[in-house]
Design an enzyme around this catalytic site. Structure first.
Site, PDB file in Angstrom:
ATOM      1  N   LYS A 126       0.837  -1.208   0.000  1.00 17.31           N
ATOM      2  CA  LYS A 126       0.000   0.000   0.000  1.00 17.31           C
ATOM      3  C   LYS A 126       0.871   1.257   0.000  1.00 17.31           C
ATOM      4  CE  LYS A 126      -3.756  -1.930   2.705  1.00 17.31           C
ATOM      5  NZ  LYS A 126      -4.169  -2.265   4.060  1.00 17.31           N
ATOM      6  N   GLN A 167      -5.142  -1.539   9.979  1.00 21.36           N
ATOM      7  CA  GLN A 167      -5.110  -2.912   9.453  1.00 21.36           C
ATOM      8  C   GLN A 167      -5.789  -3.878  10.423  1.00 21.36           C
ATOM      9  OE1 GLN A 167      -4.010  -3.695   6.419  1.00 21.36           O
ATOM     10  NE2 GLN A 167      -4.399  -5.875   6.677  1.00 21.36           N
ATOM     11  N   ASP A 174     -11.481   2.851   4.218  1.00 23.86           N
ATOM     12  CA  ASP A 174     -11.897   1.444   4.171  1.00 23.86           C
ATOM     13  C   ASP A 174     -13.417   1.317   4.035  1.00 23.86           C
ATOM     14  OD1 ASP A 174     -10.064  -0.669   4.218  1.00 23.86           O
ATOM     15  OD2 ASP A 174      -9.557  -0.336   6.323  1.00 23.86           O
TER      16      ASP A 174
HETATM   17  N1  GUN Z   1      -7.574  -6.915   6.595  1.00 24.63           N
HETATM   18  C1  GUN Z   1      -7.964  -7.693   5.542  1.00 24.63           C
HETATM   19  N2  GUN Z   1      -8.588  -6.952   4.608  1.00 24.63           N
HETATM   20  C2  GUN Z   1      -8.603  -5.689   5.066  1.00 24.63           C
HETATM   21  C3  GUN Z   1      -9.102  -4.461   4.537  1.00 24.63           C
HETATM   22  O1  GUN Z   1      -9.695  -4.392   3.459  1.00 24.63           O
HETATM   23  N3  GUN Z   1      -8.902  -3.372   5.315  1.00 24.63           N
HETATM   24  C4  GUN Z   1      -8.282  -3.428   6.510  1.00 24.63           C
HETATM   25  N4  GUN Z   1      -8.166  -2.308   7.196  1.00 24.63           N
HETATM   26  N5  GUN Z   1      -7.804  -4.538   7.029  1.00 24.63           N
HETATM   27  C5  GUN Z   1      -7.960  -5.664   6.304  1.00 24.63           C
END
Ligand code: GUN
Length: 282
Positions: A53, A97, A120
């Site tokens: 990312k 996350q 998100d």
């Molecule tokens: N963990 C697995 N997928 C995601 C996601 O799309 N966003 C976040 N913040 N954590 C994750």
């Protein structure tokens, strides 16, 4: 044979468009879109994802901030950090996350993020706006799948979409997005009897179960479109999706591969949401 929907190529295309929008925002409004990611603990898969990312943010000309906290961080300390980022005008998107360590209540954390920075799309305000069809920040994985359907000019109106999986991150939001595009939507899950017979009726199949090759080739109706969210590692080390790809390709008109399908689109949409948040167009 099915058309392969190349998520890697489409992700690159979306990120190229984002790069252009980022320079426009810089030139016209003196804004550099900034994404802050927070990782608590040492989960290796999460670290890989976060690194990717951050790299893609920088490639798109965006600012990337990263906070790595120890696994024993208290909820109060995490909430303090979120408050700081909520008030930082250089940060337009905040991503915590998941999963979080046990001592931290994930709901309280997600609710603490400013909904305008919730790239998100997990804050109840954004979830609620998605339900009622208002503008909002949308969860990245399902949003990426909608972009994939748009890339093949697929008209969802009147089609039967079957979603397998009811998670808050994928199953529920993709069902709402498909509904918004006028599909008839069925959600299957672990308590659904005879999932095969439901999937056999589908014009669009979304597989988000997290079980390797759960969806068999003969469940796929001739000409159906198959979107595979799964990433599972077989004992042989091979990465496979939630769909038996080879067999399903014989019946599908279009299908997403694993790897190189839905996965790369998730990060592209995260950057997209961050630029939307920075442009304050919501
Ligand atoms: N963990 C697995 N997928 C995601 C996601 O799309 N966003 C976040 N913040 N954590 C994750």
């Amino acid at each position: 044979m099915a058309q392969i929907i190349d998520g890697k190529a489409l992700s690159q295309q979306v990120r190229n468009d984002i790069k252009t929008r980022v320079s426009e925002l810089k030139n016209t409004k003196n804004i550099t879109p900034g994404l802050a990611t927070i990782l608590v603990g040492e989960d290796p898969a999460s670290q890989v994802y976060i690194n990717s990312k951050n790299k893609m943010c920088v490639e798109a000309g965006m600012a990337s901030f990263h906070e790595h906290l120890p696994a024993d961080t208290s909820e109060a300390d995490l909430l303090k950090l979120i408050d700081k980022l909520n008030n930082d005008k250089n940060v337009h998107g905040i991503l915590v996350q998941l999963p979080l360590p046990k001592q931290i209540n994930a709901d309280r954390v997600l609710e603490a993020i400013d909904p305008k920075k919730d790239v998100d799309g997990f804050h109840p305000i954004n979830v609620g706006n998605l339900v009622v069809g208002k503008k909002c920040l949308k969860p990245c994985t399902p949003y990426g799948m909608i972009k994939m359907l748009e890339s093949i000019n697929y008209d969802l109106s009147g089609k039967h979409a079957v979603v397998i999986g009811r998670s808050n991150i994928v199953g529920k939001p993709i069902a709402l997005m498909l509904l918004e595009k006028n599909a008839t939507v069925t959600i299957c899950h672990s308590r659904t009897p005879d999932i095969a017979s439901v999937v056999r009726q589908a014009d669009v199949v979304v597989a988000a179960v997290g079980r390797a090759q759960f969806v068999k080739g003969d469940w796929i109706k001739k000409g159906a479109v198959v979107l595979d969210v799964g990433i599972n590692r077989l004992e042989s080390g091979k990465l496979v999706g939630d769909v038996d790809y080879e067999a399903a390709s014989q019946n599908a008109s279009a299908i997403t591969p694993v790897p190189g399908g839905v996965g790369p689109m998730t990060i592209a949409m995260l950057l997209y949401n961050t630029v939307e948040a920075a442009g304050n167009t919501l």
